[in-house]
Design a protein around this motif. Structure first.
Motif, PDB file in Angstrom:
ATOM      1  N   VAL A 195      18.932  12.376  42.045  1.00 44.56           N
ATOM      2  CA  VAL A 195      18.540  13.238  43.156  1.00 44.56           C
ATOM      3  C   VAL A 195      19.318  12.839  44.404  1.00 44.56           C
ATOM      4  CG1 VAL A 195      16.233  13.623  42.214  1.00 44.56           C
ATOM      5  CG2 VAL A 195      16.587  11.792  43.864  1.00 44.56           C
ATOM      6  N   ALA A 196      19.599  13.825  45.234  1.00 46.00           N
ATOM      7  CA  ALA A 196      20.260  13.597  46.519  1.00 46.00           C
ATOM      8  C   ALA A 196      19.743  14.661  47.474  1.00 46.00           C
ATOM      9  CB  ALA A 196      21.772  13.685  46.386  1.00 46.00           C
ATOM     10  N   GLY A 197      18.942  14.242  48.444  1.00 47.36           N
ATOM     11  CA  GLY A 197      18.287  15.227  49.294  1.00 47.36           C
ATOM     12  C   GLY A 197      17.332  16.061  48.458  1.00 47.36           C
ATOM     13  N   ASP A 198      17.473  17.379  48.546  1.00 45.14           N
ATOM     14  CA  ASP A 198      16.621  18.281  47.769  1.00 45.14           C
ATOM     15  C   ASP A 198      17.293  18.742  46.474  1.00 45.14           C
ATOM     16  OD1 ASP A 198      14.574  18.238  49.666  1.00 45.14           O
ATOM     17  OD2 ASP A 198      15.512  19.823  50.852  1.00 45.14           O
ATOM     18  N   GLN A 199      18.458  18.195  46.186  1.00 44.40           N
ATOM     19  CA  GLN A 199      19.206  18.599  44.994  1.00 44.40           C
ATOM     20  C   GLN A 199      19.012  17.579  43.880  1.00 44.40           C
ATOM     21  OE1 GLN A 199      20.794  21.666  45.181  1.00 44.40           O
ATOM     22  NE2 GLN A 199      19.728  21.637  47.163  1.00 44.40           N
ATOM     23  N   TRP A 200      19.267  18.012  42.655  1.00 48.89           N
ATOM     24  CA  TRP A 200      19.117  17.099  41.535  1.00 48.89           C
ATOM     25  C   TRP A 200      20.056  17.487  40.397  1.00 48.89           C
ATOM     26  CZ3 TRP A 200      17.553  18.979  36.733  1.00 48.89           C
ATOM     27  CH2 TRP A 200      17.017  20.276  36.724  1.00 48.89           C
ATOM     28  N   ARG A 201      20.254  16.551  39.475  1.00 45.97           N
ATOM     29  CA  ARG A 201      21.100  16.801  38.309  1.00 45.97           C
ATOM     30  C   ARG A 201      20.625  15.934  37.161  1.00 45.97           C
ATOM     31  NH1 ARG A 201      27.734  16.411  38.275  1.00 45.97           N
ATOM     32  NH2 ARG A 201      28.039  16.937  36.088  1.00 45.97           N
ATOM     33  N   SER A 202      20.533  16.501  35.992  1.00 49.65           N
ATOM     34  CA  SER A 202      20.158  15.771  34.783  1.00 49.65           C
ATOM     35  C   SER A 202      21.384  15.070  34.211  1.00 49.65           C
ATOM     36  CB  SER A 202      19.588  16.738  33.740  1.00 49.65           C
ATOM     37  OG  SER A 202      19.607  16.151  32.458  1.00 49.65           O
ATOM     38  N   ILE A 203      21.250  13.771  33.954  1.00 46.65           N
ATOM     39  CA  ILE A 203      22.363  13.040  33.341  1.00 46.65           C
ATOM     40  C   ILE A 203      22.548  13.494  31.893  1.00 46.65           C
ATOM     41  CG2 ILE A 203      23.135  10.765  32.566  1.00 46.65           C
ATOM     42  CD1 ILE A 203      21.969   9.604  35.090  1.00 46.65           C
TER      43      ILE A 203
ATOM     44  N   PRO B   8       0.503  15.683  37.746  1.00 44.71           N
ATOM     45  CA  PRO B   8       1.304  16.813  37.282  1.00 44.71           C
ATOM     46  C   PRO B   8       1.844  16.585  35.882  1.00 44.71           C
ATOM     47  CG  PRO B   8       2.526  15.473  38.838  1.00 44.71           C
ATOM     48  CD  PRO B   8       1.119  14.972  38.858  1.00 44.71           C
ATOM     49  N   VAL B   9       2.090  17.667  35.184  1.00 42.72           N
ATOM     50  CA  VAL B   9       2.680  17.599  33.839  1.00 42.72           C
ATOM     51  C   VAL B   9       4.200  17.590  33.986  1.00 42.72           C
ATOM     52  CG1 VAL B   9       2.973  18.812  31.643  1.00 42.72           C
ATOM     53  CG2 VAL B   9       0.725  18.745  32.766  1.00 42.72           C
ATOM     54  N   VAL B  10       4.853  16.688  33.260  1.00 48.62           N
ATOM     55  CA  VAL B  10       6.314  16.566  33.298  1.00 48.62           C
ATOM     56  C   VAL B  10       6.858  16.777  31.897  1.00 48.62           C
ATOM     57  CG1 VAL B  10       8.252  14.998  33.707  1.00 48.62           C
ATOM     58  CG2 VAL B  10       6.304  15.020  35.281  1.00 48.62           C
ATOM     59  N   ARG B  11       7.571  17.893  31.725  1.00 46.13           N
ATOM     60  CA  ARG B  11       8.156  18.183  30.413  1.00 46.13           C
ATOM     61  C   ARG B  11       9.651  18.472  30.494  1.00 46.13           C
ATOM     62  NH1 ARG B  11       4.304  18.557  26.639  1.00 46.13           N
ATOM     63  NH2 ARG B  11       2.184  19.106  27.281  1.00 46.13           N
ATOM     64  N   THR B  12      10.139  18.832  31.658  1.00 43.57           N
ATOM     65  CA  THR B  12      11.534  19.226  31.806  1.00 43.57           C
ATOM     66  C   THR B  12      12.230  18.353  32.843  1.00 43.57           C
ATOM     67  OG1 THR B  12      11.130  20.807  33.586  1.00 43.57           O
ATOM     68  CG2 THR B  12      10.846  21.614  31.322  1.00 43.57           C
ATOM     69  N   SER B  13      13.548  18.466  32.895  1.00 43.28           N
ATOM     70  CA  SER B  13      14.321  17.747  33.906  1.00 43.28           C
ATOM     71  C   SER B  13      13.902  18.172  35.310  1.00 43.28           C
ATOM     72  CB  SER B  13      15.813  18.002  33.705  1.00 43.28           C
ATOM     73  OG  SER B  13      16.231  17.586  32.430  1.00 43.28           O
ATOM     74  N   GLU B  14      13.645  19.451  35.483  1.00 38.99           N
ATOM     75  CA  GLU B  14      13.211  19.943  36.790  1.00 38.99           C
ATOM     76  C   GLU B  14      11.882  19.322  37.194  1.00 38.99           C
ATOM     77  OE1 GLU B  14      12.512  24.134  39.236  1.00 38.99           O
ATOM     78  OE2 GLU B  14      12.919  24.165  37.079  1.00 38.99           O
ATOM     79  N   ASP B  15      10.970  19.151  36.236  1.00 40.64           N
ATOM     80  CA  ASP B  15       9.691  18.508  36.525  1.00 40.64           C
ATOM     81  C   ASP B  15       9.900  17.071  37.007  1.00 40.64           C
ATOM     82  OD1 ASP B  15       8.340  20.793  35.678  1.00 40.64           O
ATOM     83  OD2 ASP B  15       8.039  20.036  33.643  1.00 40.64           O
ATOM     84  N   VAL B  16      10.847  16.372  36.382  1.00 39.12           N
ATOM     85  CA  VAL B  16      11.170  15.007  36.802  1.00 39.12           C
ATOM     86  C   VAL B  16      11.654  15.016  38.255  1.00 39.12           C
ATOM     87  CG1 VAL B  16      12.646  12.993  36.407  1.00 39.12           C
ATOM     88  CG2 VAL B  16      11.743  14.287  34.449  1.00 39.12           C
ATOM     89  N   ALA B  17      12.527  15.961  38.568  1.00 42.52           N
ATOM     90  CA  ALA B  17      13.068  16.063  39.923  1.00 42.52           C
ATOM     91  C   ALA B  17      11.975  16.363  40.943  1.00 42.52           C
ATOM     92  CB  ALA B  17      14.143  17.148  39.968  1.00 42.52           C
ATOM     93  N   VAL B  18      11.034  17.206  40.593  1.00 42.60           N
ATOM     94  CA  VAL B  18       9.946  17.563  41.505  1.00 42.60           C
ATOM     95  C   VAL B  18       9.127  16.326  41.879  1.00 42.60           C
ATOM     96  CG1 VAL B  18       7.740  18.797  41.644  1.00 42.60           C
ATOM     97  CG2 VAL B  18       9.778  19.986  40.827  1.00 42.60           C
ATOM     98  N   VAL B  19       8.937  15.431  40.923  1.00 46.81           N
ATOM     99  CA  VAL B  19       8.209  14.191  41.196  1.00 46.81           C
ATOM    100  C   VAL B  19       9.056  13.246  42.045  1.00 46.81           C
ATOM    101  CG1 VAL B  19       7.224  12.112  40.141  1.00 46.81           C
ATOM    102  CG2 VAL B  19       6.772  14.349  39.124  1.00 46.81           C
TER     103      VAL B  19
END
Length: 216
Positions: free
Chosen positions: A204-212, A95-106
């Motif tokens: 990440v915690a469960g299905d939630q995430w947050r960008s530092i 997968p392509v990772v460009r955003t914080s959300e992409d990082v979380a998906v991985v």
């Protein structure tokens, strides 16, 4: 005598295909046999109940699984290997990772529900496609230190062009600690020094995430 799978899940898989099998039947195929007085399907169901289903079972270690009666080290190794191969199959899609959300998906499928803190390094090529996902640190239920030098060394060893970091908070909080923020800054600075692009450090915690990065 321990019951095997020849007359059950294996036959159903041969005639109907893997998608037709239940979770317990698929686990039973990896176990191969049950134990004296208990069939393999019963052992498989016990495992799934103990770990809260397939997602929980996928996060179990060999030592933990081997303690279940009828499993043992050899069968536990087969199960853990099966889940590891499945994870690698996902990475094979790159997968392509460009955003914080992409990082979380991985990160979320790998560590979101882990019971101890784990730190993942996501190694990206020049097109920002995932080439490796490496566990670089593990800790207790509340703390895991990030080895900044080792992270950068691994990234360079795997020919990274860009990197991202993710770690889980088993307690469920998405609030970054002072150490989380400090490590992120050290990684950002170190990556810049060695010519790597540092995308983000995600909790990440469960299905939630947050960008530092976004939290600052």
């Amino acid at each position: 005598m321990a019951e095997g799978v020849a007359d059950g899940p294996r036959e159903r898989m041969l005639t109907l295909g893997a998608p037709a099998l239940s979770d317990a039947e698929l686990v039973a195929l990896h176990l191969g046999t049950g134990r004296r007085g208990e069939g393999v399907l019963s052992v498989a169901r016990t495992l799934l109940e103990q770990w809260g289903g397939v997602a929980g079972l996928a996060r179990a270690d060999v030592d933990e699984l081997s303690r279940t009666p009828g499993v043992g080290m050899a069968k536990a190794c087969r199960l853990v290997a099966a889940f590891a191969l499945a994870d690698r199959g996902v990475i094979a899609e790159r997968p392509v990772v460009r955003t914080s959300e992409d990082v979380a998906v991985v990160a979320i499928p790998r560590i979101g529900r882990a019971r101890t803190e784990r730190v993942l390094l996501i190694v990206l090529d020049g097109s920002h496609r995932v080439s490796r996902v490496l566990t670089v640190a593990t800790g207790g239920a509340t703390k895991s230190m990030v080895p900044v030098r080792e992270v950068l060394s691994l990234a360079l060893r795997h020919d990274a062009v860009a990197i991202a970091l993710a770690h889980n908070h088993p307690g469920g909080s998405l609030d970054p600690s002072a150490e989380d923020v400090a490590v992120t800054e050290r990684l950002r600075s170190g990556a810049r020094e060695v010519g790597l692009r540092f995308l983000d450090h995600v909790i990440v915690a469960g299905d939630q995430w947050r960008s530092i990065t976004a939290s600052r």
